[in-house]
Write a protein that holds these residues in place. Structure first.
Motif, mmCIF file in Angstrom:
data_model
loop_
_atom_site.group_PDB
_atom_site.id
_atom_site.type_symbol
_atom_site.label_atom_id
_atom_site.label_comp_id
_atom_site.label_asym_id
_atom_site.label_seq_id
_atom_site.Cartn_x
_atom_site.Cartn_y
_atom_site.Cartn_z
ATOM 1 N N GLY B 493 93.499 52.426 72.352
ATOM 2 C CA GLY B 493 92.439 51.981 73.009
ATOM 3 C C GLY B 493 92.445 52.287 74.302
ATOM 4 O O GLY B 493 93.470 53.194 74.925
ATOM 5 N N ALA B 494 91.627 51.976 75.435
ATOM 6 C CA ALA B 494 91.817 51.973 76.900
ATOM 7 C C ALA B 494 91.762 50.492 77.328
ATOM 8 O O ALA B 494 91.411 49.417 76.612
ATOM 9 C CB ALA B 494 90.542 52.590 77.536
ATOM 10 N N ASP B 496 90.915 48.192 80.821
ATOM 11 C CA ASP B 496 90.354 48.149 82.174
ATOM 12 C C ASP B 496 91.211 47.719 83.209
ATOM 13 O O ASP B 496 91.431 46.385 83.187
ATOM 14 C CB ASP B 496 88.825 47.515 82.189
ATOM 15 C CG ASP B 496 88.190 47.322 83.478
ATOM 16 O OD1 ASP B 496 88.925 47.854 84.480
ATOM 17 O OD2 ASP B 496 87.007 47.077 83.460
ATOM 18 N N ILE B 513 91.060 44.942 77.032
ATOM 19 C CA ILE B 513 91.522 46.024 76.257
ATOM 20 C C ILE B 513 90.443 46.346 75.210
ATOM 21 O O ILE B 513 89.701 45.500 74.627
ATOM 22 C CB ILE B 513 92.660 45.502 75.093
ATOM 23 C CG1 ILE B 513 93.856 45.127 75.898
ATOM 24 C CG2 ILE B 513 92.712 46.419 74.189
ATOM 25 C CD1 ILE B 513 94.829 44.385 75.273
ATOM 26 N N GLY B 514 89.943 47.778 75.417
ATOM 27 C CA GLY B 514 88.767 48.335 74.626
ATOM 28 C C GLY B 514 89.452 49.085 73.546
ATOM 29 O O GLY B 514 90.096 49.715 73.597
ATOM 30 N N THR B 515 88.536 48.793 72.415
ATOM 31 C CA THR B 515 89.081 49.640 71.102
ATOM 32 C C THR B 515 87.896 50.454 70.427
ATOM 33 O O THR B 515 86.829 49.971 71.081
ATOM 34 C CB THR B 515 89.690 48.773 70.221
ATOM 35 O OG1 THR B 515 88.766 47.819 69.745
ATOM 36 C CG2 THR B 515 90.945 48.011 70.417
ATOM 37 N N SER B 519 87.107 52.514 73.661
ATOM 38 C CA SER B 519 88.221 53.302 74.379
ATOM 39 C C SER B 519 87.476 54.193 75.226
ATOM 40 O O SER B 519 88.210 54.422 76.333
ATOM 41 C CB SER B 519 88.734 54.075 73.072
ATOM 42 O OG SER B 519 89.215 53.303 72.182
ATOM 43 N N TYR B 548 90.934 52.921 83.921
ATOM 44 C CA TYR B 548 90.777 52.882 82.374
ATOM 45 C C TYR B 548 91.811 53.538 81.855
ATOM 46 O O TYR B 548 91.892 54.811 81.713
ATOM 47 C CB TYR B 548 89.412 53.249 81.732
ATOM 48 C CG TYR B 548 88.255 52.241 82.248
ATOM 49 C CD1 TYR B 548 87.903 51.142 81.538
ATOM 50 C CD2 TYR B 548 87.389 52.886 83.352
ATOM 51 C CE1 TYR B 548 86.845 50.289 81.834
ATOM 52 C CE2 TYR B 548 86.200 52.222 83.801
ATOM 53 C CZ TYR B 548 86.048 51.016 82.989
ATOM 54 O OH TYR B 548 85.103 49.977 83.648
ATOM 55 N N LEU B 550 95.279 53.989 79.161
ATOM 56 C CA LEU B 550 95.857 54.080 77.887
ATOM 57 C C LEU B 550 96.390 52.788 77.507
ATOM 58 O O LEU B 550 96.930 52.189 78.023
ATOM 59 C CB LEU B 550 96.766 55.227 77.369
ATOM 60 C CG LEU B 550 96.604 56.654 77.622
ATOM 61 C CD1 LEU B 550 97.927 57.353 76.799
ATOM 62 C CD2 LEU B 550 95.279 56.958 76.758
ATOM 63 N N HIS B 551 95.631 52.219 76.393
ATOM 64 C CA HIS B 551 96.168 51.035 75.687
ATOM 65 C C HIS B 551 97.243 51.489 74.629
ATOM 66 O O HIS B 551 96.731 52.005 73.394
ATOM 67 C CB HIS B 551 95.285 50.173 74.719
ATOM 68 C CG HIS B 551 95.973 49.187 74.448
ATOM 69 N ND1 HIS B 551 95.666 48.565 72.855
ATOM 70 C CD2 HIS B 551 96.315 47.771 75.046
ATOM 71 C CE1 HIS B 551 96.222 47.613 72.705
ATOM 72 N NE2 HIS B 551 96.664 47.014 73.893
#
Lengths: 663, 663
Positions: B493-494, B496, B513-515, B519, B548, B550-551
């Protein structure tokens, strides 16, 4: 789409440029065209067009809040002047629609409860098609001079049919990493040489497909299955449509799917759908459904039964075979107002509710098989720990009894092939069979169960090839095995589970983890006192609870505890709800140590990952599937094999009542 | 090897069966044969034989402690009676050796400080070869009736040479997952369609190789490189040998390596070695070294210079090209008693110590290029954050100055090709080029730097194909890109990063954390105010520090903190030494949150993983590299392409003074 008005809007220079949340996926500018820029089409593939003009009332993109009602939309071959969409497709002008929606520009806006409001004008032109291969430019002009240009490509694909049948296996969430781990626990190796290998390892052609979605780089199974079956990448949760900003989950712009195209061109073509998931789930559902919300389960089941009824669209009168679980969506309830068991029976489907009935069912008739409420219990529970099947109350009759006479993926798939080849031997057939719980068990970090499902898939592929050979159709059948997305799983060593249990401190427990040379060899194929025995040629672990267990993990997870032991009492629940989200479940791994999460606290399970996933191919057209390509290319490759490209003047042109272009 | 005395010893029934620790890898019984059961040979490949008989004095396998001095060893074609090894190879009887070693049977034994002592009798038969393809049985008989049977296979490989040149790129530690992530940050995508792709994506043939070692399922780079270049899987840390139990790191049984065989058969064949690592490191070193300890750096460099000198063995007079880092092993010091700069110069090598000199060096002469002490600084530091090159004191002269005029992998590789093709155009050449810091930076969880190295590798592959085309030898050159093992890396995900920094609580930070749909799209290819610009056609991120980010993560790691931001001040150090092992480094990610480790507390970095790794192939024989196969198969496939199989009676038989069999 390409934001041609980019400099004027200067979105990317804005601190509030949407990423975590987006105003509307596939539409970074204020004028939206669906299908969007870069969309590819099979010649003759039916689709809808949706146009939107946005006027944000507040937020970083704020303007007066009056969306343009006089936008223009033209289409033309690239390099030629475009003409109005109504002229291009010879369709009537669409009615202007209006609505509003709101969204958060980022997490700060969400915390502050300051949504951004957007007013919208929109039109939809439905059920059109492009026949002539080549590049097209679809241009939306709005607010006077602003333009959104969508470059569309109608692929130039050979029309000659090369495969009679196609079997597409989808290992949901399956990665190369998982295949490697499954091989390690299911196959014996001596001094670095495997004595047997996976059926997948024997495929002559290997490819990788990129699974990212249209508007985010991580996909869900709806979005990715839509790419595989429809050739268009779309948005998370969408089935067979692009996602517009209207409230209605059924008015989004559709595109035609492989089973629809195949049946439209070949009315006697066979279609089979098999899954270990509930059948309304995304991977089976994406074969026929058209909604932006995969949670519209009744819609999914209704499209299995009768295709789409709320719009003029390709007729689809149901698959030949529909085997899986999820009986709750077939039985009358609040969510499922219709009695689908009866409706399918009225259309001539046989109904099987257990393995015994499945084995006995006629190969001549259309067949519906529902074997459990919810998902099918896992291979590990069915075959190794069958006590876990008790007290589930998951009988597909809805009686509340336990479903104990359960088929597996192999039973369902081989029976499906028997029916398809009996009924549709002449015209050919398409079968999708999904190993759904590779994904579902990976989500809950239950790696043992996930790998059991993967080994069951491999065993099913092996049995499929054998049965195709027995039926004399192996040479005519393209067999594909792929996935829809990955999980960030891998194995990094072995764990002395006895030593781990004896330590009291979390850090001391971690000393039990051996890496590199201390990984040693797989103990899952060494028979011990608790060994489970299978007949020769069946490759599953001979034991699931060796002292030295796999040190496995995923890259993103909720708070959880880990002792690396197989969960003998049933599938795993790693996290439990707490004061502000999810916390590690103590009872999930009492003897383990704590690992704090790397996902938002509202996550109770793992998530999908970015990685390209493998494609294994054998049969006619196998050479199309080598190398690296996009997920939606698989649709085009299968369509090419089945000879489904339909250029203008072809046999099917104009027969179906849809609008064809003048160009 | 197959333990034919299995039931008698009943090792597996013992609770103390070794896994975390092993008595001797490749030898689960008390009689050891190296090469072990399941070993494969190229026809004519030279090798040593090592036999051992173990007598454990104490521990679970304890016996009287007197190892059999009268063991017998026979060899024969499968199905025929074996004859004594001395007769089979017409060699003299070997002297009996004796030694002892001790080991811990498991972690409990280690904690209790109760090692197991093993007395050993042993013999070695050196420098033999098998020429006739087929199956052989090598049988060690000991303690009267006990036997260890090693089944050996001399592969039946076509002798016709099909490729003039071979370029083998090794992306150390590189997985499909990393390639996917590198594509995401280095290439632009619009609505799900990449506008450019990796050079790797354009290869016509894709395969997967299994990287596990002989005696553990996780390999290191020595072991795995040995499989790639020698066709034999061995033990962690070993280069060009199987590992025996004696103390001497140089007496282990050797097998001939690709550069040795190629040069022995074609004295004018070119050999090139390029790496971004220190050149004594495992991946370059495995091309010529024969030691079970990859840490014997002086041995490695000496084999580059003059081949093996302590045993009668295939002559190797040095590569044509040797470019990389690790000057400390070339300059006289306690560890490196010889002045290798001078020794190479005496053999006619030019010496380059910086990029300017490299560019100017003659293509006619043999070339040594050393560009830094230790490893070459990463692509990210060289190109984006060059301030990090200062105060490293890593000048290859050993002066303590900074090495600032640095070539990259592309510069070194293209120059190597120019030299090889100038010097060896007629006889052909083999080049190995390693992107070493994909692995090194992945170990320290520095995903940005690792992906930068991967993009540099891809850029190098692209430049290589272009240069081969310019030289008119592309059609004659097999180009392979693969890895030696993986790391359990993926992107989910990404993040912020601005929102994360603003939160104070660790759980709140995780909300950033955005999935899935959150993302969004890659922000690494969007140019911002801090954008780094490259010329058209060069594909690296235009910014490394988007809001934003990379996760990304790996599946096994030490205690560390994570804020998902690029480390602008230099490579990452995630963990620091504490009271009982390693703890998270606070300063490594001050604004981040804590993630407790999933490795033993003595781990300060991540580890290798199990996953199969990709193989990309183009050129002559490319079709050999599709599908799934073992890592050591790559040696056999390259040898087949170069026509290196040498069956009895061939041109080279008996010329080299080694012992050939009667059969």
């Amino acid at each position: 789409m390409r934001p041609t008005s980019f400099a004027g809007v200067a979105l990317f220079a804005s601190g509030a440029f949407a990423q975590y949340y987006q105003r509307l996926g596939g539409c970074p500018s204020l004028g939206c065209v669906f299908p969007p820029d870069q969309a590819d089409f099979l010649p003759g593939q039916h689709f809808d067009i949706r146009l939107e003009v946005h006027s944000p009332v507040n937020g970083s993109e704020a303007r007066e809040g009056v969306p343009d009602p006089n936008f223009k939309f033209t289409i033309g071959k690239k390099g030629q002047a475009g003409v109005a969409v109504t002229e291009f497709f010879d369709v009537e002008e669409a009615e202007l629609e209006n609505w509003s929606f709101s969204w958060y520009e980022d997490l700060f806006a969400e915390d502050a409860e300051t949504p951004s409001l957007v007013n919208v004008t929109s039109k939809a032109y439905r059920h059109v098609a492009l026949y002539e291969p080549g590049e097209y430019e679809a241009i939306l002009t709005y607010y006077g001079e602003e333009q959104t240009v969508a470059n569309w490509l109608v692929r130039d694909i050979p029309k000659k049919r090369r495969a009679k049948n196609v079997v597409l296996f989808v290992g949901d969430g399956m990665t190369t990493n998982m295949i490697t781990a499954a091989r390690l626990i299911g196959h014996k190796s001596i001094n670095g040489k495997y004595q047997t290998t996976m059926q997948l390892d024997k495929f002559p052609v290997l490819g990788h497909q990129m699974t990212h979605s249209m508007d985010s780089f991580i996909t869900d199974s709806a979005n990715s299955a839509t790419a595989l079956y429809g050739g268009h990448k779309t948005t998370v949760n969408a089935l067979g449509v692009y996602v517009d900003s209207s409230e209605d989950p059924f008015d989004d712009p559709k595109f035609e799917l492989l089973p629809e195209i195949f049946r439209r061109q070949h009315p006697n073509a066979g279609i089979g759908i098999v899954s270990t998931a509930f059948l309304a789930d995304a991977t089976p559902g994406a074969l026929t459904a058209h909604t932006r919300d995969r949670g519209e389960y009744d819609h999914v089941i209704s499209t299995f039964l009768e295709g789409l009824t709320d719009y003029e669209w390709t007729e689809f009168d149901g698959p030949d075979v529909l085997f899986g679980a999820g009986a709750e969506n077939f039985i009358t309830s609040e969510d499922a107002p219709r009695d689908y068991y009866q409706l399918f029976a009225e259309k001539g489907y046989t109904l099987s509710l257990n393995k015994t009935a499945l084995d006995a069912v006629s190969n001549e008739e259309r067949a519906l098989g529902l074997f459990a409420v919810s998902n099918l219990p896992t291979w590990l529970d069915r075959n190794v720990y069958p006590d876990n099947l008790k007290e589930l109350g998951n009988h597909p009759s809805g009686s509340g009894e336990d479903a104990l006479d359960l088929p597996g993926l192999k039973d369902m798939t081989v029976k499906a092939i028997d029916i398809l080849d009996t009924r549709r031997h002449d015209e050919g057939w398409f079968l999708m069979a999904e190993a759904a719980s590779i994904d579902k068990q990976m989500h809950t970090l239950d790696y043992d169960r996930s790998l059991g499902e993967l080994l069951e898939l491999d065993d099913t592929v092996k049995a499929t090839i054998k049965r195709l050979e027995e039926l004399g159709v192996l040479e005519d059948t393209l067999v594909l095995v792929t996935a829809d997305h990955g999980h960030g799983f891998d194995v990094t060593g072995a764990v002395d589970t006895v030593y781990l249990e004896e330590q009291e401190d979390d850090r001391d427990k971690r000393r039990a983890i051996g890496t590199y040379q201390n990984s040693g060899l797989s103990q899952y194929t060494v028979e011990g006192s608790n060994a489970l025995r299978y007949s020769e040629g069946v490759h599953f672990p001979s034991r699931w609870d060796p002292r030295y267990a796999l040190h496995a993990g995923t890259v993103a997870f909720p708070d959880h505890r880990e002792n690396y032991k197989v969960h003998k009492d049933g599938p795993r629940t790693p996290a439990e709800s707490g004061a502000d989200g999810y916390y590690a479940s103590y009872k999930d791994a009492v003897s383990g140590f704590l690992i704090n999460g790397t996902l938002a606290p509202d996550a109770n399970q793992g998530v999908h990952s970015l990685t390209d996933v493998p494609v294994f191919a054998q049969g006619p057209c196998q050479e199309l599937f080598g190398g690296v390509y996009n997920s939606n290319d698989i649709f085009f490759k299968i369509a090419e094999c089945l000879g489904l490209a339909e250029t203008k003047g072809g046999a099917h042109d104009g027969e179906e009542g849809h609008c064809s272009p003048k160009y």
